[in-house]
Design a protein around this motif. Structure first.
Motif, PDB file in Angstrom:
ATOM      1  N   MET A   1       0.832  -1.208   0.000  1.00 16.27           N
ATOM      2  CA  MET A   1       0.000   0.000   0.000  1.00 16.27           C
ATOM      3  C   MET A   1       0.862   1.251   0.000  1.00 16.27           C
ATOM      4  SD  MET A   1      -2.936  -1.100   2.770  1.00 16.27           S
ATOM      5  CE  MET A   1      -3.183   0.596   3.201  1.00 16.27           C
ATOM      6  N   ALA A   2       1.888   1.259   0.823  1.00 16.76           N
ATOM      7  CA  ALA A   2       2.769   2.423   0.924  1.00 16.76           C
ATOM      8  C   ALA A   2       3.535   2.646  -0.380  1.00 16.76           C
ATOM      9  CB  ALA A   2       3.740   2.244   2.092  1.00 16.76           C
ATOM     10  N   ARG A   3       3.982   1.583  -1.004  1.00 16.07           N
ATOM     11  CA  ARG A   3       4.720   1.724  -2.265  1.00 16.07           C
ATOM     12  C   ARG A   3       3.849   2.295  -3.375  1.00 16.07           C
ATOM     13  NH1 ARG A   3       8.695  -3.490  -2.983  1.00 16.07           N
ATOM     14  NH2 ARG A   3       9.828  -3.193  -1.039  1.00 16.07           N
ATOM     15  N   VAL A   4       2.615   1.805  -3.494  1.00 21.01           N
ATOM     16  CA  VAL A   4       1.712   2.324  -4.524  1.00 21.01           C
ATOM     17  C   VAL A   4       1.394   3.783  -4.230  1.00 21.01           C
ATOM     18  CG1 VAL A   4      -0.579   2.119  -5.567  1.00 21.01           C
ATOM     19  CG2 VAL A   4       0.753   0.063  -5.080  1.00 21.01           C
ATOM     20  N   ARG A   5       1.106   4.095  -2.974  1.00 15.54           N
ATOM     21  CA  ARG A   5       0.829   5.481  -2.592  1.00 15.54           C
ATOM     22  C   ARG A   5       1.989   6.390  -2.968  1.00 15.54           C
ATOM     23  NH1 ARG A   5       1.583   5.910   3.215  1.00 15.54           N
ATOM     24  NH2 ARG A   5       3.712   5.992   2.454  1.00 15.54           N
TER      25      ARG A   5
ATOM     26  N   VAL B   1      -4.243   1.644  -9.307  1.00 14.14           N
ATOM     27  CA  VAL B   1      -5.525   1.470  -8.617  1.00 14.14           C
ATOM     28  C   VAL B   1      -5.787  -0.016  -8.371  1.00 14.14           C
ATOM     29  CG1 VAL B   1      -8.037   1.662  -8.902  1.00 14.14           C
ATOM     30  CG2 VAL B   1      -6.566   3.623  -9.396  1.00 14.14           C
ATOM     31  N   GLN B   2      -5.522  -0.860  -9.357  1.00 16.50           N
ATOM     32  CA  GLN B   2      -5.734  -2.303  -9.183  1.00 16.50           C
ATOM     33  C   GLN B   2      -4.808  -2.867  -8.106  1.00 16.50           C
ATOM     34  OE1 GLN B   2      -5.307  -4.000 -13.092  1.00 16.50           O
ATOM     35  NE2 GLN B   2      -7.355  -3.363 -13.744  1.00 16.50           N
ATOM     36  N   TRP B   3      -3.559  -2.436  -8.120  1.00 12.39           N
ATOM     37  CA  TRP B   3      -2.612  -2.919  -7.115  1.00 12.39           C
ATOM     38  C   TRP B   3      -3.024  -2.450  -5.733  1.00 12.39           C
ATOM     39  CZ3 TRP B   3       3.166  -3.675  -8.347  1.00 12.39           C
ATOM     40  CH2 TRP B   3       3.309  -4.354  -9.559  1.00 12.39           C
TER      41      TRP B   3
ATOM     42  N   ALA C   1      -6.335  -7.390   0.767  1.00  9.76           N
ATOM     43  CA  ALA C   1      -5.497  -8.325   1.529  1.00  9.76           C
ATOM     44  C   ALA C   1      -5.320  -7.828   2.958  1.00  9.76           C
ATOM     45  CB  ALA C   1      -4.143  -8.492   0.845  1.00  9.76           C
ATOM     46  N   ARG C   2      -5.048  -6.543   3.117  1.00  8.14           N
ATOM     47  CA  ARG C   2      -4.861  -5.967   4.460  1.00  8.14           C
ATOM     48  C   ARG C   2      -6.109  -6.177   5.305  1.00  8.14           C
ATOM     49  NH1 ARG C   2      -6.091  -1.126   7.128  1.00  8.14           N
ATOM     50  NH2 ARG C   2      -4.542  -0.603   8.723  1.00  8.14           N
ATOM     51  N   ALA C   3      -7.264  -5.871   4.750  1.00  5.93           N
ATOM     52  CA  ALA C   3      -8.518  -6.035   5.496  1.00  5.93           C
ATOM     53  C   ALA C   3      -8.738  -7.494   5.892  1.00  5.93           C
ATOM     54  CB  ALA C   3      -9.690  -5.519   4.666  1.00  5.93           C
ATOM     55  N   ASP C   4      -8.442  -8.408   4.986  1.00  2.85           N
ATOM     56  CA  ASP C   4      -8.612  -9.834   5.280  1.00  2.85           C
ATOM     57  C   ASP C   4      -7.652 -10.297   6.376  1.00  2.85           C
ATOM     58  OD1 ASP C   4     -10.613  -9.947   3.380  1.00  2.85           O
ATOM     59  OD2 ASP C   4      -9.361 -10.926   1.857  1.00  2.85           O
ATOM     60  N   TYR C   5      -6.397  -9.845   6.326  1.00  2.00           N
ATOM     61  CA  TYR C   5      -5.425 -10.241   7.351  1.00  2.00           C
ATOM     62  C   TYR C   5      -5.793  -9.665   8.710  1.00  2.00           C
ATOM     63  CZ  TYR C   5      -2.560 -11.788   3.430  1.00  2.00           C
ATOM     64  OH  TYR C   5      -2.100 -12.416   2.302  1.00  2.00           O
ATOM     65  N   ILE C   6      -6.261  -8.426   8.735  1.00  4.61           N
ATOM     66  CA  ILE C   6      -6.670  -7.814  10.004  1.00  4.61           C
ATOM     67  C   ILE C   6      -7.874  -8.568  10.580  1.00  4.61           C
ATOM     68  CG2 ILE C   6      -7.708  -5.744  11.028  1.00  4.61           C
ATOM     69  CD1 ILE C   6      -5.802  -4.092   9.274  1.00  4.61           C
ATOM     70  N   ALA C   7      -8.826  -8.926   9.724  1.00  5.47           N
ATOM     71  CA  ALA C   7      -9.994  -9.676  10.192  1.00  5.47           C
ATOM     72  C   ALA C   7      -9.589 -11.045  10.739  1.00  5.47           C
ATOM     73  CB  ALA C   7     -11.005  -9.835   9.059  1.00  5.47           C
ATOM     74  N   ALA C   8      -8.726 -11.742  10.037  1.00  3.21           N
ATOM     75  CA  ALA C   8      -8.280 -13.066  10.489  1.00  3.21           C
ATOM     76  C   ALA C   8      -7.509 -12.962  11.801  1.00  3.21           C
ATOM     77  CB  ALA C   8      -7.423 -13.729   9.419  1.00  3.21           C
ATOM     78  N   LEU C   9      -6.663 -11.956  11.903  1.00  4.08           N
ATOM     79  CA  LEU C   9      -5.896 -11.768  13.137  1.00  4.08           C
ATOM     80  C   LEU C   9      -6.831 -11.414  14.285  1.00  4.08           C
ATOM     81  CD1 LEU C   9      -3.082 -11.751  14.344  1.00  4.08           C
ATOM     82  CD2 LEU C   9      -2.857  -9.374  13.647  1.00  4.08           C
ATOM     83  N   GLY C  10      -7.826 -10.587  14.023  1.00  8.16           N
ATOM     84  CA  GLY C  10      -8.801 -10.239  15.054  1.00  8.16           C
ATOM     85  C   GLY C  10      -9.558 -11.455  15.553  1.00  8.16           C
TER      86      GLY C  10
END
Length: 140
Positions: free
Chosen positions: A55-59, A84-86, A93-102
């Motif tokens: 995310m930081a690299r694309v930004r 935009v696609q990246w 992916a970030r949202a999914d990992y945060i949800a799984a970790l939660g």
């Protein structure tokens, strides 16, 4: 990139759940003195670190491409579409990992003991009482 040294948005939650800084948690895993839950949590954290780095690299790339000192003729809509696609992929992916970790950290919480009341957290009221009107004389 060694993800153990890359900070993530969920490091504080991990440190609170396992009672040690992230660097120590990775040391525990390398020494094989870790539970399966800790190993899985750090694996999710590693994936999260990669997604947040993407995310930081694309930004940074989009900001550089749209900066005032950048050649405007070099900017193409195709390049921006790819970015935009990246970015969408990294955000998903970030949202999914945060949800799984939660879910994993939530599952770690101890179950309530039967017969023992749950401790409810006290919430402070953010509204005040209405101002008192003038005192009235009470006659009986």
């Amino acid at each position: 990139m060694n993800v153990a040294h890359v900070p993530t948005s969920q490091d504080q939650a991990l440190e609170e759940a396992f009672g040690a800084p992230v660097a120590e948690l990775y040391s525990m895993v390398s020494g094989m003195a870790a539970s399966a839950t800790l190993m899985r949590a750090l694996e999710l954290r590693s994936f999260l670190a990669v997604a947040e780095e993407q995310m930081a690299r694309v930004r940074d790339r989009v900001l550089a491409d749209t900066a005032d000192d950048h050649d405007r003729d070099a900017l193409t809509t195709d390049d921006l579409r790819w970015d935009v696609q990246w970015l969408e992929a990294a955000l998903t992916a970030r949202a999914d990992y945060i949800a799984a970790l939660g879910k994993l950290l939530h599952a770690m919480r101890p179950a309530p003991v039967p017969g023992r009341p749950l401790r409810a957290s006290r919430q402070k009221s953010t509204t005040g009482l209405a101002p008192a009107g003038p005192a009235r004389e009470c006659r009986s």
